[in-house]
Scaffold this motif. Structure first.
Motif, PDB file in Angstrom:
ATOM      1  N   ALA A 150       0.811  -1.221   0.000  1.00  0.00           N
ATOM      2  CA  ALA A 150       0.000   0.000   0.000  1.00  0.00           C
ATOM      3  C   ALA A 150       0.847   1.275   0.000  1.00  0.00           C
ATOM      4  O   ALA A 150       0.577   2.191  -0.792  1.00  0.00           O
ATOM      5  CB  ALA A 150      -0.969  -0.003   1.184  1.00  0.00           C
ATOM      6  N   PRO A 151       1.871   1.398   0.846  1.00  0.00           N
ATOM      7  CA  PRO A 151       2.677   2.626   0.817  1.00  0.00           C
ATOM      8  C   PRO A 151       3.398   2.843  -0.513  1.00  0.00           C
ATOM      9  O   PRO A 151       3.611   3.991  -0.917  1.00  0.00           O
ATOM     10  CB  PRO A 151       3.677   2.413   1.953  1.00  0.00           C
ATOM     11  N   ILE A 152       3.746   1.746  -1.195  1.00  0.00           N
ATOM     12  CA  ILE A 152       4.404   1.881  -2.493  1.00  0.00           C
ATOM     13  C   ILE A 152       3.423   2.445  -3.513  1.00  0.00           C
ATOM     14  O   ILE A 152       3.764   3.354  -4.289  1.00  0.00           O
ATOM     15  CB  ILE A 152       4.958   0.515  -2.960  1.00  0.00           C
ATOM     16  N   LEU A 153       2.209   1.917  -3.511  1.00  0.00           N
ATOM     17  CA  LEU A 153       1.193   2.432  -4.428  1.00  0.00           C
ATOM     18  C   LEU A 153       0.873   3.887  -4.126  1.00  0.00           C
ATOM     19  O   LEU A 153       0.692   4.698  -5.043  1.00  0.00           O
ATOM     20  CB  LEU A 153      -0.069   1.574  -4.330  1.00  0.00           C
ATOM     21  N   ARG A 154       0.833   4.240  -2.836  1.00  0.00           N
ATOM     22  CA  ARG A 154       0.610   5.633  -2.469  1.00  0.00           C
ATOM     23  C   ARG A 154       1.760   6.510  -2.959  1.00  0.00           C
ATOM     24  O   ARG A 154       1.552   7.630  -3.438  1.00  0.00           O
ATOM     25  CB  ARG A 154       0.494   5.754  -0.945  1.00  0.00           C
ATOM     26  N   GLU A 155       2.968   5.982  -2.870  1.00  0.00           N
ATOM     27  CA  GLU A 155       4.151   6.719  -3.335  1.00  0.00           C
ATOM     28  C   GLU A 155       4.035   7.037  -4.826  1.00  0.00           C
ATOM     29  O   GLU A 155       4.492   8.091  -5.280  1.00  0.00           O
ATOM     30  CB  GLU A 155       5.390   5.866  -3.074  1.00  0.00           C
ATOM     31  N   TYR A 156       3.398   6.127  -5.578  1.00  0.00           N
ATOM     32  CA  TYR A 156       3.285   6.311  -7.027  1.00  0.00           C
ATOM     33  C   TYR A 156       1.940   6.891  -7.462  1.00  0.00           C
ATOM     34  O   TYR A 156       1.569   6.795  -8.628  1.00  0.00           O
ATOM     35  CB  TYR A 156       3.552   4.987  -7.726  1.00  0.00           C
ATOM     36  N   ALA A 201      -3.361   8.890 -14.036  1.00  0.00           N
ATOM     37  CA  ALA A 201      -2.505   8.703 -12.869  1.00  0.00           C
ATOM     38  C   ALA A 201      -2.403   7.230 -12.509  1.00  0.00           C
ATOM     39  O   ALA A 201      -1.342   6.747 -12.098  1.00  0.00           O
ATOM     40  CB  ALA A 201      -3.058   9.494 -11.690  1.00  0.00           C
ATOM     41  N   ARG A 202      -3.499   6.505 -12.689  1.00  0.00           N
ATOM     42  CA  ARG A 202      -3.483   5.072 -12.423  1.00  0.00           C
ATOM     43  C   ARG A 202      -2.533   4.343 -13.371  1.00  0.00           C
ATOM     44  O   ARG A 202      -1.751   3.484 -12.964  1.00  0.00           O
ATOM     45  CB  ARG A 202      -4.905   4.537 -12.552  1.00  0.00           C
ATOM     46  N   ALA A 203      -2.588   4.676 -14.664  1.00  0.00           N
ATOM     47  CA  ALA A 203      -1.716   4.030 -15.644  1.00  0.00           C
ATOM     48  C   ALA A 203      -0.247   4.302 -15.330  1.00  0.00           C
ATOM     49  O   ALA A 203       0.591   3.387 -15.360  1.00  0.00           O
ATOM     50  CB  ALA A 203      -2.058   4.522 -17.049  1.00  0.00           C
ATOM     51  N   GLU A 204       0.067   5.543 -15.024  1.00  0.00           N
ATOM     52  CA  GLU A 204       1.447   5.912 -14.698  1.00  0.00           C
ATOM     53  C   GLU A 204       1.898   5.266 -13.394  1.00  0.00           C
ATOM     54  O   GLU A 204       3.023   4.770 -13.287  1.00  0.00           O
ATOM     55  CB  GLU A 204       1.558   7.431 -14.595  1.00  0.00           C
ATOM     56  N   GLY A 205       1.005   5.247 -12.412  1.00  0.00           N
ATOM     57  CA  GLY A 205       1.343   4.667 -11.121  1.00  0.00           C
ATOM     58  C   GLY A 205       1.640   3.186 -11.202  1.00  0.00           C
ATOM     59  O   GLY A 205       2.616   2.694 -10.618  1.00  0.00           O
ATOM     60  N   TRP A 206       0.812   2.456 -11.940  1.00  0.00           N
ATOM     61  CA  TRP A 206       1.045   1.017 -12.067  1.00  0.00           C
ATOM     62  C   TRP A 206       2.310   0.719 -12.860  1.00  0.00           C
ATOM     63  O   TRP A 206       3.024  -0.253 -12.557  1.00  0.00           O
ATOM     64  CB  TRP A 206      -0.158   0.340 -12.724  1.00  0.00           C
ATOM     65  N   GLN A 207       2.610   1.522 -13.858  1.00  0.00           N
ATOM     66  CA  GLN A 207       3.837   1.304 -14.622  1.00  0.00           C
ATOM     67  C   GLN A 207       5.055   1.405 -13.706  1.00  0.00           C
ATOM     68  O   GLN A 207       5.981   0.585 -13.771  1.00  0.00           O
ATOM     69  CB  GLN A 207       3.932   2.332 -15.750  1.00  0.00           C
TER      70      GLN A 207
END
Length: 240
Positions: A150-156, A201-207
């Motif tokens: 979760a913190p990693i996903l929040r970071e991105y 933002a979701r696409a960039e975050g998951w990449q």
């Protein structure tokens, strides 16, 4: 501790506005019943799976779209009282009679929060929804995995990550959460979502997340039966 009533519904594409209006009319009653938030999201990127997927979960027809939605309550007691109140309210009975979808294929259940990573305030711009079958013995292992990622996903860029554990998940005559993920034995249902400011933002975050070595770990569940998809909000109401 946050308690969630989660739903997955198949709605005819032509009924999108009718569904949004139906949900908006119910929102005031949901609020008065003790909910702190109500979110309805419309299927946007809902892939077909080899073993399981959202469409199969609700036996969606070719002209139907999957809706992923939830109500948030402060605790289970509030949710239980809300459900009892709704069942006995004639207004809700009238609304149930005019639902713009097949209620027999709706899947629903109550979930206790394992992890709620709260970010900034405001409505969500895009949602990743997921359903997972997790062995009961792996509950703490799943919680630990979620607390790590979760913190990693929040970071991105994710604004909120929520993981909930099946607590009151009924069997259905036509569809239900267990059948959706082909749960076996002592497996429990996890209902989870990730909120993003936007689809971009979701696409960039998951990449970025998928390229991060910190996201490499052994999953405490069968990933082949995990159901996931991207959803665009059509209603997001929050109350204090």
């Amino acid at each position: 501790m946050t308690y969630v009533e989660g739903f997955v519904v198949a709605v005819p594409a032509a009924n999108k506005e009718a569904y949004r209006k139906h949900a908006a009319e119910a929102a005031a009653f949901i609020r008065d019943s003790g909910a702190t938030r109500m979110v309805e999201t419309w299927g946007d990127e809902v892939p077909d799976g080899k073993l399981t997927d959202f469409k199969g979960a609700v036996q969606a027809k070719p002209d139907e779209v999957v809706v992923f939605s939830w109500f948030e309550y402060p605790d289970r007691a509030t949710r239980d009282a809300a459900n009892e109140k709704m069942m006995n309210d004639p207004r809700m009975k009238e609304m149930a009679a005019s639902m713009p979808f097949d209620g027999q294929r709706m899947i629903f259940g109550g979930f206790e929060a394992l992890l709620v990573e709260q970010g900034g305030g405001g409505g969500t711009g895009y949602v990743d929804g997921a359903l997972i079958a997790v062995p009961g013995a792996n509950k703490e292992a799943y919680r630990a995995m979620a607390a790590k990622t979760a913190p990693i996903l929040r970071e991105y860029g994710a604004t909120r990550v929520v993981e909930t554990w099946g607590d009151d998940v009924p069997e259905g005559k036509v569809t239900d959460f267990r059948r959706a993920v082909k749960a076996t034995g002592d497996e429990k249902i996890v209902y989870s979502w990730i909120e993003w400011p936007s689809k971009a933002a979701r696409a960039e975050g998951w990449q970025k997340a998928m390229a991060d070595p910190r996201m490499q770990f052994d999953m405490p569940f069968d990933g082949q039966r995990m159901i996931f998809g991207g959803f665009a909000p059509i209603l997001d109401e929050a109350w204090s």
